[in-house]
Design a protein around this motif. Sequence first.
Motif, PDB file in Angstrom:
ATOM      1  N   MET A   1       0.823  -1.153   0.000  1.00  0.00           N
ATOM      2  CA  MET A   1       0.000   0.000   0.000  1.00  0.00           C
ATOM      3  C   MET A   1       0.889   1.246   0.000  1.00  0.00           C
ATOM      4  N   ALA A   2       0.509   2.194  -0.783  1.00  0.00           N
ATOM      5  CA  ALA A   2       1.332   3.379  -0.980  1.00  0.00           C
ATOM      6  C   ALA A   2       1.074   4.373   0.139  1.00  0.00           C
ATOM      7  N   ALA A   3       2.091   5.113   0.478  1.00  0.00           N
ATOM      8  CA  ALA A   3       1.967   6.154   1.511  1.00  0.00           C
ATOM      9  C   ALA A   3       1.100   7.296   0.985  1.00  0.00           C
ATOM     10  N   PRO A   4       0.287   7.903   1.869  1.00  0.00           N
ATOM     11  CA  PRO A   4      -0.550   9.002   1.412  1.00  0.00           C
ATOM     12  C   PRO A   4       0.314  10.153   0.909  1.00  0.00           C
ATOM     13  N   ARG A   5      -0.190  10.858  -0.067  1.00  0.00           N
ATOM     14  CA  ARG A   5       0.547  11.978  -0.633  1.00  0.00           C
ATOM     15  C   ARG A   5       0.598  13.120   0.379  1.00  0.00           C
ATOM     16  N   LYS A   6       1.572  13.974   0.180  1.00  0.00           N
ATOM     17  CA  LYS A   6       1.736  15.115   1.065  1.00  0.00           C
ATOM     18  C   LYS A   6       0.501  16.020   0.997  1.00  0.00           C
ATOM     19  N   SER A   7      -0.060  16.240  -0.177  1.00  0.00           N
ATOM     20  CA  SER A   7      -1.236  17.091  -0.329  1.00  0.00           C
ATOM     21  C   SER A   7      -2.435  16.465   0.393  1.00  0.00           C
ATOM     22  N   ALA A   8      -2.543  15.168   0.407  1.00  0.00           N
ATOM     23  CA  ALA A   8      -3.631  14.500   1.131  1.00  0.00           C
ATOM     24  C   ALA A   8      -3.462  14.688   2.623  1.00  0.00           C
ATOM     25  N   GLN A   9      -2.225  14.643   3.093  1.00  0.00           N
ATOM     26  CA  GLN A   9      -1.961  14.865   4.520  1.00  0.00           C
ATOM     27  C   GLN A   9      -2.304  16.317   4.903  1.00  0.00           C
ATOM     28  N   GLN A  10      -1.950  17.247   4.041  1.00  0.00           N
ATOM     29  CA  GLN A  10      -2.257  18.653   4.306  1.00  0.00           C
ATOM     30  C   GLN A  10      -3.769  18.882   4.319  1.00  0.00           C
ATOM     31  N   LEU A  11      -4.455  18.253   3.375  1.00  0.00           N
ATOM     32  CA  LEU A  11      -5.904  18.364   3.300  1.00  0.00           C
ATOM     33  C   LEU A  11      -6.540  17.804   4.577  1.00  0.00           C
ATOM     34  N   ALA A  12      -6.052  16.666   5.026  1.00  0.00           N
ATOM     35  CA  ALA A  12      -6.576  16.050   6.254  1.00  0.00           C
ATOM     36  C   ALA A  12      -6.293  16.945   7.459  1.00  0.00           C
ATOM     37  N   ALA A  13      -5.101  17.545   7.501  1.00  0.00           N
ATOM     38  CA  ALA A  13      -4.739  18.441   8.604  1.00  0.00           C
ATOM     39  C   ALA A  13      -5.640  19.676   8.607  1.00  0.00           C
ATOM     40  N   ARG A  14      -5.920  20.215   7.412  1.00  0.00           N
ATOM     41  CA  ARG A  14      -6.816  21.379   7.321  1.00  0.00           C
ATOM     42  C   ARG A  14      -8.228  21.029   7.794  1.00  0.00           C
ATOM     43  N   GLU A  15      -8.716  19.885   7.390  1.00  0.00           N
ATOM     44  CA  GLU A  15     -10.049  19.443   7.798  1.00  0.00           C
ATOM     45  C   GLU A  15     -10.118  19.280   9.312  1.00  0.00           C
ATOM     46  N   LYS A  16      -9.061  18.717   9.872  1.00  0.00           N
ATOM     47  CA  LYS A  16      -9.006  18.540  11.322  1.00  0.00           C
ATOM     48  C   LYS A  16      -8.991  19.909  12.022  1.00  0.00           C
ATOM     49  N   ALA A  17      -8.216  20.841  11.465  1.00  0.00           N
ATOM     50  CA  ALA A  17      -8.141  22.197  12.024  1.00  0.00           C
ATOM     51  C   ALA A  17      -9.498  22.901  11.912  1.00  0.00           C
ATOM     52  N   ARG A  18     -10.159  22.738  10.750  1.00  0.00           N
ATOM     53  CA  ARG A  18     -11.481  23.348  10.563  1.00  0.00           C
ATOM     54  C   ARG A  18     -12.494  22.774  11.571  1.00  0.00           C
ATOM     55  N   ALA A  19     -12.456  21.464  11.758  1.00  0.00           N
ATOM     56  CA  ALA A  19     -13.376  20.824  12.701  1.00  0.00           C
ATOM     57  C   ALA A  19     -13.118  21.351  14.116  1.00  0.00           C
ATOM     58  N   LYS A  20     -11.856  21.480  14.479  1.00  0.00           N
ATOM     59  CA  LYS A  20     -11.496  22.006  15.803  1.00  0.00           C
ATOM     60  C   LYS A  20     -11.950  23.448  15.931  1.00  0.00           C
ATOM     61  N   ALA A  21     -11.724  24.245  14.883  1.00  0.00           N
ATOM     62  CA  ALA A  21     -12.140  25.643  14.888  1.00  0.00           C
ATOM     63  C   ALA A  21     -13.657  25.742  14.975  1.00  0.00           C
ATOM     64  N   GLN A  22     -14.359  24.879  14.280  1.00  0.00           N
ATOM     65  CA  GLN A  22     -15.827  24.862  14.313  1.00  0.00           C
ATOM     66  C   GLN A  22     -16.313  24.601  15.743  1.00  0.00           C
ATOM     67  N   LYS A  23     -15.711  23.648  16.427  1.00  0.00           N
ATOM     68  CA  LYS A  23     -16.085  23.336  17.805  1.00  0.00           C
ATOM     69  C   LYS A  23     -15.803  24.530  18.719  1.00  0.00           C
ATOM     70  N   LEU A  24     -14.645  25.170  18.521  1.00  0.00           N
ATOM     71  CA  LEU A  24     -14.309  26.332  19.338  1.00  0.00           C
ATOM     72  C   LEU A  24     -15.287  27.479  19.084  1.00  0.00           C
ATOM     73  N   THR A  25     -15.635  27.674  17.815  1.00  0.00           N
ATOM     74  CA  THR A  25     -16.585  28.735  17.466  1.00  0.00           C
ATOM     75  C   THR A  25     -17.953  28.459  18.082  1.00  0.00           C
ATOM     76  N   GLU A  26     -18.432  27.229  17.989  1.00  0.00           N
ATOM     77  CA  GLU A  26     -19.710  26.865  18.585  1.00  0.00           C
ATOM     78  C   GLU A  26     -19.683  27.077  20.098  1.00  0.00           C
TER      79      GLU A  26
END
Length: 129
Positions: A1-26
């Motif tokens: 199995m191939a390692a996830p691409r760097k852009s996929a990791q960045q996308l996942a990190a952004r989504e995680k940050a957005r989810a955290k920010a959403q919780k903080l905003t709420e």
Amino acid sequence: MAAPRKSAQQLAAREKARAKAQKLTERHEKLIELAAEFFEQQDQAEVIRSEAKQKADALLAKAEKDALNAVRSAAEKVQAMLDAGEAKAAVAARLGVSGAEVKRMVDLVARQDEQTKDADGEATEPTAA
């Protein structure tokens, strides 16, 4: 199995940050709403206290006026006893008060009569002239 691409990791990190920010905003919005409700309740408490104080002041003023009227009425009874020929000392003994208290009540009736006479005199003088 191939390692996830760097852009996929960045996308996942952004989504995680957005989810955290959403919780903080709420959470922040909920805290703002609770703070607003707190201040509304504090203001309401002040209004309640202020209204109660006004009512209490009015009630105390009425009670004081009623009590003063009762004292004047009692003083008139003392004056009536004296007018009936009873001595001041005998009135004091009968009522269980001091001679000074009897004198104070007699003076109260005299002042009241004087004020009534002055008020009647002012009201009749201008019409008689």
